[in-house]
Write a protein that holds these residues in place. Structure first.
Motif, PDB file in Angstrom:
ATOM      1  N   TYR A  63      28.509  27.194  12.414  1.00  0.00           N
ATOM      2  CA  TYR A  63      27.832  27.462  13.673  1.00  0.00           C
ATOM      3  C   TYR A  63      28.333  28.760  14.166  1.00  0.00           C
ATOM      4  CZ  TYR A  63      25.616  26.637  18.213  1.00  0.00           C
ATOM      5  OH  TYR A  63      24.679  26.774  19.199  1.00  0.00           O
ATOM      6  N   PRO A  64      27.317  29.562  15.003  1.00  0.00           N
ATOM      7  CA  PRO A  64      25.937  29.521  15.181  1.00  0.00           C
ATOM      8  C   PRO A  64      25.361  30.176  13.820  1.00  0.00           C
ATOM      9  CG  PRO A  64      26.898  31.227  16.353  1.00  0.00           C
ATOM     10  CD  PRO A  64      28.081  30.754  15.902  1.00  0.00           C
ATOM     11  N   SER A  65      26.040  31.215  12.973  1.00  0.00           N
ATOM     12  CA  SER A  65      25.301  32.238  11.968  1.00  0.00           C
ATOM     13  C   SER A  65      25.954  32.314  10.867  1.00  0.00           C
ATOM     14  CB  SER A  65      25.375  33.575  12.733  1.00  0.00           C
ATOM     15  OG  SER A  65      26.745  33.779  12.832  1.00  0.00           O
ATOM     16  N   GLY A  66      26.589  31.162  10.279  1.00  0.00           N
ATOM     17  CA  GLY A  66      27.326  31.167   8.929  1.00  0.00           C
ATOM     18  C   GLY A  66      26.604  30.268   8.207  1.00  0.00           C
ATOM     19  N   TYR A  67      25.334  29.961   8.149  1.00  0.00           N
ATOM     20  CA  TYR A  67      24.669  29.153   7.392  1.00  0.00           C
ATOM     21  C   TYR A  67      24.252  29.489   5.963  1.00  0.00           C
ATOM     22  CZ  TYR A  67      24.375  26.452  11.682  1.00  0.00           C
ATOM     23  OH  TYR A  67      24.734  25.628  12.990  1.00  0.00           O
ATOM     24  N   THR A  68      24.954  28.928   5.033  1.00  0.00           N
ATOM     25  CA  THR A  68      24.790  29.465   3.534  1.00  0.00           C
ATOM     26  C   THR A  68      24.762  28.244   2.797  1.00  0.00           C
ATOM     27  OG1 THR A  68      27.100  29.414   2.943  1.00  0.00           O
ATOM     28  CG2 THR A  68      25.967  31.552   4.018  1.00  0.00           C
ATOM     29  N   ARG A  69      24.180  28.287   1.493  1.00  0.00           N
ATOM     30  CA  ARG A  69      24.093  27.118   0.494  1.00  0.00           C
ATOM     31  C   ARG A  69      25.693  26.572   0.427  1.00  0.00           C
ATOM     32  NH1 ARG A  69      25.353  26.875  -4.668  1.00  0.00           N
ATOM     33  NH2 ARG A  69      24.026  25.034  -5.827  1.00  0.00           N
ATOM     34  N   ASP A  70      26.625  27.593   0.213  1.00  0.00           N
ATOM     35  CA  ASP A  70      28.133  27.278  -0.106  1.00  0.00           C
ATOM     36  C   ASP A  70      28.456  26.408   1.186  1.00  0.00           C
ATOM     37  OD1 ASP A  70      27.901  28.181  -2.695  1.00  0.00           O
ATOM     38  OD2 ASP A  70      28.823  30.027  -2.245  1.00  0.00           O
ATOM     39  N   ALA A  71      28.503  26.914   2.345  1.00  0.00           N
ATOM     40  CA  ALA A  71      28.907  26.338   3.529  1.00  0.00           C
ATOM     41  C   ALA A  71      28.271  24.900   3.639  1.00  0.00           C
ATOM     42  CB  ALA A  71      28.477  27.213   4.875  1.00  0.00           C
TER      43      ALA A  71
END
Length: 325
Positions: free
Chosen positions: A88-96
């Protein structure tokens, strides 16, 4: 305890669950696993078989306490959440998203999550939609059985309802926050998406025990976020200014039937709505856990009480709610 369907795949859950934000600590208190185990046991003894947590509650302590309890009580459905931690708020990835899921699996001591939910992620992430693809992939890979979303606004909920495979929406819904009745709940019912209700007592305002001079611990969100200083103001006192909320709760008291207290009425009010699948009040002690569970056995509220509370909301509450809704 009576059960209801959660979603379209046949899963039935008791209509009163347990919200585990403050299980054993939090809200200004250090985490106490012994207290957590006592609350979980009391809730279980009262018929609770659905518990809701998140990876950030107690920095993982909530999931670890629940994982310990699951070792001897495997018949519980556990819903957890991801999305308010490191990504949160801008690190939304498949791996995360996958890492957050794997970390929750480890803390809960299981190889498959019953239900994972997006935890109030930014609206732009919901509209983009990729995160739902990652959830479907994890479902297909066997890491999770189901997925849902915990949202802050009706608009966010409607966006989520367009996603294929969504099992549930978790929303703020209570006597002070009735907007979901207009469009969101009917659409969820139409689509067969379960509704999980959080903050059913509006951070304690609807317990009938708070006064204008009530003091909260410095680290309690009811102190540090009462005006939305740290996160969405609606998560604290349903978005009402505290003194206003206390005054309104005194008006709510006039509608409490003689056979129950205000908290029981507030929970029963929610259960009287067909779209609601499960209500997840929190508990900081065993007495609260027992009292919350008792609402399932109560008779539906009279129509006159429902009408009076609807009028109170329309005439006095709605305009006082702050923040996105």
């Amino acid at each position: 305890m009576r059960t209801r369907k959660l979603g379209n795949d046949g899963l039935a859950v008791p209509e009163i669950g347990l919200g585990c934000w403050q299980l054993g600590g939090g809200w200004g208190k250090d985490w106490d696993n012994e207290v957590a185990q006592q609350i979980l046991q009391q809730s279980y003894d009262a018929g609770v078989r659905f518990i809701d947590t998140a990876d950030v509650y107690g920095d993982g302590a909530s999931e670890r306490s629940i994982g310990q309890f699951l070792k001897t009580h495997p018949d519980i459905t556990v819903a957890t959440k991801l999305g308010r931690g490191a990504m949160y708020p801008s690190g939304y990835t498949r791996d995360a998203v996958r890492k957050a899921t794997q970390d929750s699996l480890q803390r809960l001591g299981t190889d498959k999550l019953d239900l994972t939910q997006l935890h109030c992620v930014p609206p732009a992430v919901l509209r983009d939609g990729k995160i739902f693809d990652w959830l479907r992939e994890m479902r297909d890979d066997g890491l999770i059985s189901r997925f849902g979303a915990s949202v802050e606004t009706v608009e966010e909920g409607l966006v989520c309802l367009e996603q294929e495979g969504l099992t549930s929406l978790q929303i703020i819904f209570n006597i002070f926050r009735q907007k979901p009745l207009q469009e969101l709940l009917p659409k969820a019912l139409e689509k067969g998406v379960g509704i999980i209700v959080r903050l059913p007592l509006a951070s304690g305002l609807l317990s009938g025990k708070m006064r204008s001079d009530t003091v909260f611990a410095a680290a309690d969100h009811r102190n540090f976020n009462r005006d939305g200083q740290q996160f969405n103001v609606g998560e604290t006192f349903a978005g009402l200014e505290f003194a206003t909320g206390v005054a309104l709760s005194e008006q709510v008291a006039a509608f409490v039937p003689g056979t129950m207290n205000m908290a029981q009425m507030a929970l029963r009010w929610l259960l009287d709505h067909e779209a609601v699948s499960v209500v997840i009040p929190g508990a900081s002690n065993t007495a609260q856990a027992q009292a919350n569970a008792s609402a399932s056995a109560l008779a539906p509220l009279p129509a006159a009480v429902h009408q009076g509370l609807a009028d109170l909301y329309r005439d006095h509450v709605h305009a006082a709610i702050r923040g996105p809704y």
